[in-house]
Enzyme design. Structure first.
Site, PDB file in Angstrom:
ATOM      1  N   LYS A  45       0.827  -1.221   0.000  1.00 27.31           N
ATOM      2  CA  LYS A  45       0.000   0.000   0.000  1.00 27.31           C
ATOM      3  C   LYS A  45       0.855   1.262   0.000  1.00 27.31           C
ATOM      4  CE  LYS A  45      -3.106  -2.137   3.328  1.00 27.31           C
ATOM      5  NZ  LYS A  45      -3.952  -1.843   4.493  1.00 27.31           N
ATOM      6  N   LYS A  47       2.269   2.548   2.281  1.00 28.61           N
ATOM      7  CA  LYS A  47       1.930   3.340   3.469  1.00 28.61           C
ATOM      8  C   LYS A  47       3.053   3.187   4.492  1.00 28.61           C
ATOM      9  CE  LYS A  47      -3.189   3.212   3.752  1.00 28.61           C
ATOM     10  NZ  LYS A  47      -4.323   2.792   4.617  1.00 28.61           N
TER      11      LYS A  47
HETATM   12  N1  C2G Z   1     -12.610   3.946   7.424  1.00 31.23           N
HETATM   13  C1  C2G Z   1     -13.843   4.572   7.555  1.00 31.23           C
HETATM   14  N2  C2G Z   1     -13.909   5.924   7.582  1.00 31.23           N
HETATM   15  C2  C2G Z   1     -12.783   6.666   7.495  1.00 31.23           C
HETATM   16  C3  C2G Z   1     -11.529   6.042   7.374  1.00 31.23           C
HETATM   17  C4  C2G Z   1     -11.462   4.663   7.339  1.00 31.23           C
HETATM   18  O1  C2G Z   1     -14.893   3.905   7.632  1.00 31.23           O
HETATM   19  N3  C2G Z   1     -12.907   8.027   7.530  1.00 31.23           N
HETATM   20  C5  C2G Z   1     -12.588   2.488   7.379  1.00 31.23           C
HETATM   21  C6  C2G Z   1     -12.019   1.948   6.068  1.00 31.23           C
HETATM   22  O2  C2G Z   1     -13.031   1.915   5.068  1.00 31.23           O
HETATM   23  C7  C2G Z   1     -11.567   0.549   6.483  1.00 31.23           C
HETATM   24  C8  C2G Z   1     -11.115   0.767   7.939  1.00 31.23           C
HETATM   25  O3  C2G Z   1     -11.722   1.998   8.393  1.00 31.23           O
HETATM   26  O4  C2G Z   1     -12.673  -0.340   6.466  1.00 31.23           O
HETATM   27  C9  C2G Z   1      -9.607   0.882   8.068  1.00 31.23           C
HETATM   28  O5  C2G Z   1      -9.164   1.918   7.221  1.00 31.23           O
HETATM   29  P1  C2G Z   1      -7.638   1.892   6.715  1.00 31.23           P
HETATM   30  O6  C2G Z   1      -6.759   1.735   7.881  1.00 31.23           O
HETATM   31  O7  C2G Z   1      -7.461   3.023   5.764  1.00 31.23           O
HETATM   32  O8  C2G Z   1      -7.623   0.509   5.937  1.00 31.23           O
HETATM   33  P2  C2G Z   1      -7.176   0.240   4.424  1.00 31.23           P
HETATM   34  O9  C2G Z   1      -5.871   0.866   4.173  1.00 31.23           O
HETATM   35  O10 C2G Z   1      -8.329   0.581   3.587  1.00 31.23           O
HETATM   36  O11 C2G Z   1      -6.895  -1.334   4.472  1.00 31.23           O
HETATM   37  O12 C2G Z   1      -7.179  -5.799   2.922  1.00 31.23           O
HETATM   38  C10 C2G Z   1      -7.896  -4.597   3.156  1.00 31.23           C
HETATM   39  C11 C2G Z   1      -6.975  -3.471   3.553  1.00 31.23           C
HETATM   40  O13 C2G Z   1      -6.059  -3.875   4.551  1.00 31.23           O
HETATM   41  C12 C2G Z   1      -7.803  -2.286   4.032  1.00 31.23           C
END
Ligand code: C2G
Length: 131
Positions: A45, A47
């Site tokens: 990612k 990240k």
């Molecule tokens: N999320 C949310 N609202 C936000 C930010 C994040 O609902 N304002 C949700 C995302 O949609 C996700 C969860 O919180 O379901 C975690 O977000 P992230 O840490 O950004 O996860 P991500 O990088 O999308 O990783 O295999 C799947 C990936 O690992 C998902």
């Protein structure tokens, strides 16, 4: 017991994450969070997390909705996780809508929940850099 799983990085834990986890737990009785490892985050990612995996795990384990935290090390583990942990429902934010429908073939319900629009880890970092 209805078992739910979700996946994510959860860096700089914020109320958007909590909104997701609260609603995920409402879909069952036991919530597993597969937390992206530092290596997976960087390799897949691009990240670079502020908090390490262990620190992010500690934060998640302190949340009342979360029952178990496991490592997310690759994109492919979801099918085996669903089987290994006898998961009934996979849930994730709707920024991933459609991406994990294949889990339905494992007999797993797939739910995409609306994101909390105004907050993100990226936005937090940008706002802090302005100060
Ligand atoms: N999320 C949310 N609202 C936000 C930010 C994040 O609902 N304002 C949700 C995302 O949609 C996700 C969860 O919180 O379901 C975690 O977000 P992230 O840490 O950004 O996860 P991500 O990088 O999308 O990783 O295999 C799947 C990936 O690992 C998902």
């Amino acid at each position: 017991m209805r078992r739910v799983i979700t996946y994510g990085t959860f860096d700089l834990l914020h109320y958007g994450h909590i909104n997701l986890l609260r609603r995920a737990k409402q879909l069952g009785d036991y919530l597993i969070v597969a937390l992206s490892t530092d290596e997976f985050n960087w390799r897949e990612k691009q990240k670079k997390c502020y908090f390490t995996y262990e620190e992010r795990k500690q934060l998640l384990e302190a949340i009342r909705y979360v029952d178990l935290v496991i490592p997310e090390e690759n994109w492919e583990q979801k099918c085996t996780d669903v089987k290994e942990y006898h998961v009934d429902t996979f849930v994730i934010g709707d920024d991933w809508t459609g991406k994990f429908d294949f889990l339905k073939e494992e007999g797993c319900e797939v739910v995409y929940l609306s994101r909390t629009p105004e907050i993100s880890t990226t936005q937090i970092k940008k706002d802090l850099n302005k100060k």
